[in-house]
Design a protein around this motif. Structure first.
Motif, PDB file in Angstrom:
ATOM      1  N   ASP A 149       0.157  18.659   2.458  1.00  0.00           N
ATOM      2  CA  ASP A 149      -0.513  18.393   1.177  1.00  0.00           C
ATOM      3  C   ASP A 149       0.224  17.337   0.365  1.00  0.00           C
ATOM      4  O   ASP A 149      -0.386  16.404  -0.155  1.00  0.00           O
ATOM      5  CB  ASP A 149      -0.612  19.697   0.366  1.00  0.00           C
ATOM      6  N   THR A 150       1.530  17.489   0.243  1.00  0.00           N
ATOM      7  CA  THR A 150       2.341  16.518  -0.512  1.00  0.00           C
ATOM      8  C   THR A 150       3.555  16.159   0.336  1.00  0.00           C
ATOM      9  O   THR A 150       4.611  16.814   0.241  1.00  0.00           O
ATOM     10  CB  THR A 150       2.795  17.106  -1.861  1.00  0.00           C
ATOM     11  N   PRO A 151       3.439  15.137   1.187  1.00  0.00           N
ATOM     12  CA  PRO A 151       4.571  14.766   2.049  1.00  0.00           C
ATOM     13  C   PRO A 151       5.794  14.399   1.214  1.00  0.00           C
ATOM     14  O   PRO A 151       5.692  13.710   0.199  1.00  0.00           O
ATOM     15  CB  PRO A 151       4.046  13.541   2.817  1.00  0.00           C
ATOM     16  N   SER A 152       6.961  14.848   1.630  1.00  0.00           N
ATOM     17  CA  SER A 152       8.193  14.520   0.921  1.00  0.00           C
ATOM     18  C   SER A 152       8.656  13.118   1.292  1.00  0.00           C
ATOM     19  O   SER A 152       8.212  12.539   2.290  1.00  0.00           O
ATOM     20  CB  SER A 152       9.292  15.532   1.281  1.00  0.00           C
ATOM     21  N   ALA A 153       9.572  12.598   0.482  1.00  0.00           N
ATOM     22  CA  ALA A 153      10.126  11.273   0.764  1.00  0.00           C
ATOM     23  C   ALA A 153      10.828  11.281   2.122  1.00  0.00           C
ATOM     24  O   ALA A 153      10.728  10.320   2.892  1.00  0.00           O
ATOM     25  CB  ALA A 153      11.105  10.871  -0.341  1.00  0.00           C
ATOM     26  N   MET A 154      11.530  12.377   2.453  1.00  0.00           N
ATOM     27  CA  MET A 154      12.236  12.475   3.728  1.00  0.00           C
ATOM     28  C   MET A 154      11.263  12.449   4.905  1.00  0.00           C
ATOM     29  O   MET A 154      11.490  11.752   5.900  1.00  0.00           O
ATOM     30  CB  MET A 154      13.055  13.764   3.765  1.00  0.00           C
ATOM     31  N   ALA A 155      10.166  13.194   4.778  1.00  0.00           N
ATOM     32  CA  ALA A 155       9.175  13.234   5.865  1.00  0.00           C
ATOM     33  C   ALA A 155       8.567  11.851   6.093  1.00  0.00           C
ATOM     34  O   ALA A 155       8.404  11.406   7.233  1.00  0.00           O
ATOM     35  CB  ALA A 155       8.075  14.245   5.529  1.00  0.00           C
ATOM     36  N   LEU A 156       8.234  11.166   5.001  1.00  0.00           N
ATOM     37  CA  LEU A 156       7.669   9.825   5.127  1.00  0.00           C
ATOM     38  C   LEU A 156       8.676   8.855   5.745  1.00  0.00           C
ATOM     39  O   LEU A 156       8.313   8.010   6.570  1.00  0.00           O
ATOM     40  CB  LEU A 156       7.216   9.308   3.756  1.00  0.00           C
ATOM     41  N   ALA A 157       9.940   8.980   5.348  1.00  0.00           N
ATOM     42  CA  ALA A 157      10.978   8.095   5.876  1.00  0.00           C
ATOM     43  C   ALA A 157      11.088   8.244   7.393  1.00  0.00           C
ATOM     44  O   ALA A 157      11.205   7.240   8.119  1.00  0.00           O
ATOM     45  CB  ALA A 157      12.316   8.390   5.205  1.00  0.00           C
ATOM     46  N   LEU A 158      11.045   9.485   7.885  1.00  0.00           N
ATOM     47  CA  LEU A 158      11.158   9.719   9.325  1.00  0.00           C
ATOM     48  C   LEU A 158       9.960   9.153  10.072  1.00  0.00           C
ATOM     49  O   LEU A 158      10.107   8.533  11.140  1.00  0.00           O
ATOM     50  CB  LEU A 158      11.287  11.227   9.597  1.00  0.00           C
ATOM     51  N   VAL A 199       0.828  -1.211   0.000  1.00  0.00           N
ATOM     52  CA  VAL A 199       0.000   0.000   0.000  1.00  0.00           C
ATOM     53  C   VAL A 199       0.866   1.265   0.000  1.00  0.00           C
ATOM     54  O   VAL A 199       0.613   2.208  -0.758  1.00  0.00           O
ATOM     55  CB  VAL A 199      -0.956  -0.023   1.211  1.00  0.00           C
ATOM     56  N   MET A 200       1.897   1.287   0.827  1.00  0.00           N
ATOM     57  CA  MET A 200       2.766   2.466   0.891  1.00  0.00           C
ATOM     58  C   MET A 200       3.490   2.691  -0.439  1.00  0.00           C
ATOM     59  O   MET A 200       3.643   3.827  -0.888  1.00  0.00           O
ATOM     60  CB  MET A 200       3.784   2.315   2.016  1.00  0.00           C
ATOM     61  N   THR A 201       3.939   1.598  -1.069  1.00  0.00           N
ATOM     62  CA  THR A 201       4.615   1.727  -2.361  1.00  0.00           C
ATOM     63  C   THR A 201       3.682   2.319  -3.409  1.00  0.00           C
ATOM     64  O   THR A 201       4.064   3.222  -4.166  1.00  0.00           O
ATOM     65  CB  THR A 201       5.126   0.353  -2.834  1.00  0.00           C
ATOM     66  N   MET A 202       2.460   1.794  -3.469  1.00  0.00           N
ATOM     67  CA  MET A 202       1.494   2.296  -4.452  1.00  0.00           C
ATOM     68  C   MET A 202       1.138   3.755  -4.176  1.00  0.00           C
ATOM     69  O   MET A 202       1.025   4.564  -5.101  1.00  0.00           O
ATOM     70  CB  MET A 202       0.227   1.430  -4.436  1.00  0.00           C
ATOM     71  N   TYR A 203       0.966   4.106  -2.900  1.00  0.00           N
ATOM     72  CA  TYR A 203       0.631   5.484  -2.545  1.00  0.00           C
ATOM     73  C   TYR A 203       1.759   6.438  -2.937  1.00  0.00           C
ATOM     74  O   TYR A 203       1.511   7.499  -3.528  1.00  0.00           O
ATOM     75  CB  TYR A 203       0.344   5.584  -1.047  1.00  0.00           C
ATOM     76  N   MET A 204       2.986   6.065  -2.630  1.00  0.00           N
ATOM     77  CA  MET A 204       4.116   6.949  -2.935  1.00  0.00           C
ATOM     78  C   MET A 204       4.331   7.113  -4.431  1.00  0.00           C
ATOM     79  O   MET A 204       4.510   8.226  -4.932  1.00  0.00           O
ATOM     80  CB  MET A 204       5.394   6.419  -2.271  1.00  0.00           C
ATOM     81  N   GLN A 205       4.327   5.976  -5.161  1.00  0.00           N
ATOM     82  CA  GLN A 205       4.669   6.064  -6.580  1.00  0.00           C
ATOM     83  C   GLN A 205       3.518   6.562  -7.445  1.00  0.00           C
ATOM     84  O   GLN A 205       3.740   7.275  -8.423  1.00  0.00           O
ATOM     85  CB  GLN A 205       5.163   4.699  -7.070  1.00  0.00           C
ATOM     86  N   LYS A 206       2.292   6.202  -7.092  1.00  0.00           N
ATOM     87  CA  LYS A 206       1.146   6.633  -7.912  1.00  0.00           C
ATOM     88  C   LYS A 206       0.502   7.898  -7.366  1.00  0.00           C
ATOM     89  O   LYS A 206       0.164   8.805  -8.119  1.00  0.00           O
ATOM     90  CB  LYS A 206       0.118   5.506  -7.998  1.00  0.00           C
ATOM     91  N   GLY A 207       0.317   7.953  -6.043  1.00  0.00           N
ATOM     92  CA  GLY A 207      -0.349   9.104  -5.451  1.00  0.00           C
ATOM     93  C   GLY A 207       0.540  10.331  -5.358  1.00  0.00           C
ATOM     94  O   GLY A 207       0.111  11.443  -5.683  1.00  0.00           O
ATOM     95  N   LEU A 208       1.796  10.131  -4.919  1.00  0.00           N
ATOM     96  CA  LEU A 208       2.714  11.254  -4.724  1.00  0.00           C
ATOM     97  C   LEU A 208       3.723  11.406  -5.857  1.00  0.00           C
ATOM     98  O   LEU A 208       4.523  12.353  -5.850  1.00  0.00           O
ATOM     99  CB  LEU A 208       3.467  11.089  -3.394  1.00  0.00           C
ATOM    100  N   GLN A 209       3.715  10.473  -6.805  1.00  0.00           N
ATOM    101  CA  GLN A 209       4.632  10.503  -7.961  1.00  0.00           C
ATOM    102  C   GLN A 209       6.098  10.487  -7.526  1.00  0.00           C
ATOM    103  O   GLN A 209       6.962  11.123  -8.149  1.00  0.00           O
ATOM    104  CB  GLN A 209       4.353  11.734  -8.826  1.00  0.00           C
ATOM    105  N   ILE A 210       6.395   9.769  -6.439  1.00  0.00           N
ATOM    106  CA  ILE A 210       7.789   9.625  -5.995  1.00  0.00           C
ATOM    107  C   ILE A 210       8.446   8.543  -6.846  1.00  0.00           C
ATOM    108  O   ILE A 210       7.910   7.441  -6.974  1.00  0.00           O
ATOM    109  CB  ILE A 210       7.840   9.238  -4.497  1.00  0.00           C
TER     110      ILE A 210
END
Length: 468
Positions: free
Chosen positions: A365-374, A297-308
């Motif tokens: 609104d758009t969490p960064s990769a760093m924020a999610l990692a923490l 779920v987290m992978t799909m959210y990050m790559q599709k939802g947040l375009q990371i």
């Protein structure tokens, strides 16, 4: 009449053997996580539906879970060395098939075969360590095994992101499966050269009908969760699930028949009447129900939802994986002092991690990769506190004579729960996400993760009442 004398076991190169079998375990562990990072890219290139994407993960786990006990017994019958080499060879070939797959259904079939071969390979790892390290070096050997097991997750996330991003030789996502081929070949060559032949165990028999019936029962139960959305939840999906319940019930009847006839059923039926073990097993189910599904779920959210991008998405999980390893190292000592309470505390930390994640996606609104990692490090630390001592805590209530059978049931339950979580929570996530509501989809999934972890803590607390 000549007396048969077994040849003494050659332990002269046991540390090299340890490196070889643990490398296979590492390859298996990496494979479980590396696919998650590549899933969005696989879906786009193969035009795979959400159900097919979930099935790529779930079918692998179902095949492994239903056959892992049989794989262990094959090692007893034909020798761990022979079955290990056969398993690694099969895993290597099926990884190549996965890499060459041209459609979603073909990739699902290849993953089914890959999970089946993993069930031959993996049980021989612990069996080999058990046989080779029966002295004072045992703790060190199993410590190495545990560290490698923990690092496999971090390596899987990182390697998956690197391979998909680099697009080596234009392979794209296929590289995450191709990477197993050279590693598998090296492991086979090393095992062939240095792995000793072990004495075979007399009287061990296979329960092939039981494994087949359990596989189809689980497929009928979990399959409709995977494909129900694509079939618009037609009455057929519910009929198939009802049939799955009937088949699993028939499986238990079949196992009783096998036991009455003097055979060796897949599961030790006496364990089903052990209240503490069954409550512990329920806790295991709910813990793993929220395990691999969380990463999907987290992978799909990050790559599709947040375009990371895939590499950054993989790196997001790296601090989580490292804190998981740290917590795993701490939890063993804490569990000796505090018992099962450490597991319940670990569940509470996971809930806190999920709460922090929900706040992050609600307030930013758009969490960064760093924020999610923490944020995810909190969840990872909680997982590490639970997963490491969970097996010993649950199995500690079982009589020594039933330890092997209980370990098999534990491993099977964990993988079935992983598959069921991917199917059920994945189905909810994709159903909401299909309406372009990725944030709401993640919130719904986090609610289910929290409920599952709360159920795990409740069963652990209930188990403590029996064990004292």
């Amino acid at each position: 009449m000549h007396q048969i004398v077994s040849a003494p076991l050659d332990t002269s190169r046991r540390w090299w053997v340890l490196a070889t079998v643990v490398a296979a375990q590492f390859m298996f562990g990496v494979d479980a996580f590396i696919v998650n990072v590549a899933i969005p890219t696989i879906a786009a290139e193969l035009h795979a539906s959400a159900a097919q994407i979930e099935a790529v993960i779930a079918i692998y786990l179902i095949a492994y879970a239903t056959l892992v006990v049989t794989g262990g017994r094959l090692g007893d019958i034909y020798g761990a060395r022979n079955v290990f080499i056969s398993g690694v060879a099969g895993f290597t070939v099926t990884s190549l098939w996965c890499a060459l797959a041209q459609s979603g259904p073909e990739l699902i079939a290849a993953r089914l075969a890959q999970g089946a071969t993993a069930a031959l390979m993996v049980p021989q790892v612990l069996a080999t360590l058990h046989l080779l390290f029966a002295d004072a070096s045992r703790a060190r050997a199993f410590g190495i095994y545990g560290i490698v097991l923990g690092l496999a997750g971090a390596a899987g996330f990182l390697l998956g992101g690197i391979l998909v991003t680099l697009d080596l030789a234009g392979l794209g996502w296929r590289a995450v499966f191709f990477v197993n081929v050279p590693f598998g070949a090296v492991i086979i060559a090393a095992a062939w050269k240095i792995m000793p032949s072990f004495q075979r165990r007399a009287g061990t028999r296979l329960d092939i009908p039981g494994a087949i019936v359990l596989f189809f029962g689980l497929l009928c139960l979990i399959g409709p969760l995977l494909f129900g959305h694509d079939l618009h939840w037609s009455p057929l999906t519910w009929l198939v699930m009802a049939a799955g319940v009937g088949i699993v019930a028939a499986f238990l009847g079949l196992e009783r028949t096998v036991a009455r006839r003097g055979g060796m059923p897949l599961i030790d039926l006496a364990l089903l009447s052990d209240a503490a073990f069954m409550r512990g097993l329920a806790a295991v189910f709910f813990f793993f129900f929220a395990n691999l599904s969380f990463y999907l779920v987290m992978t799909m959210y990050m790559q599709k939802g947040l375009q990371i991008p895939p590499l950054q998405a993989g790196l997001v999980f790296l601090p989580l994986a490292l804190t998981f390893v740290i917590a795993s190292r701490h939890s063993g000592a804490r569990a000796k002092r505090r018992g099962m309470r450490v597991l319940v505390e670990g569940c509470a930390v996971q809930i806190a991690g999920l709460a922090a994640l929900v706040m992050a996606i609600e307030w930013i609104d758009t969490p960064s990769a760093m924020a999610l990692a923490l944020v995810l490090t909190i969840f990872g630390y909680g997982q590490g506190l639970v997963m490491a001592p969970l097996s010993s805590g649950v199995l500690s209530t079982v009589r020594p004579v039933s330890a092997g059978a209980a370990s098999g049931i534990y491993g099977t339950t964990a993988q079935i729960a992983n598959a069921a979580g991917v199917a059920a929570i994945g189905a909810v996530f994709f159903a909401v996400e299909s309406n372009q509501l990725s944030r709401l989809a993640l919130l719904a999934a986090c609610t289910l993760f929290a409920l599952s972890i709360i159920a795990c803590a409740a069963f652990l607390t209930w188990m403590r009442r029996v064990t004292g």
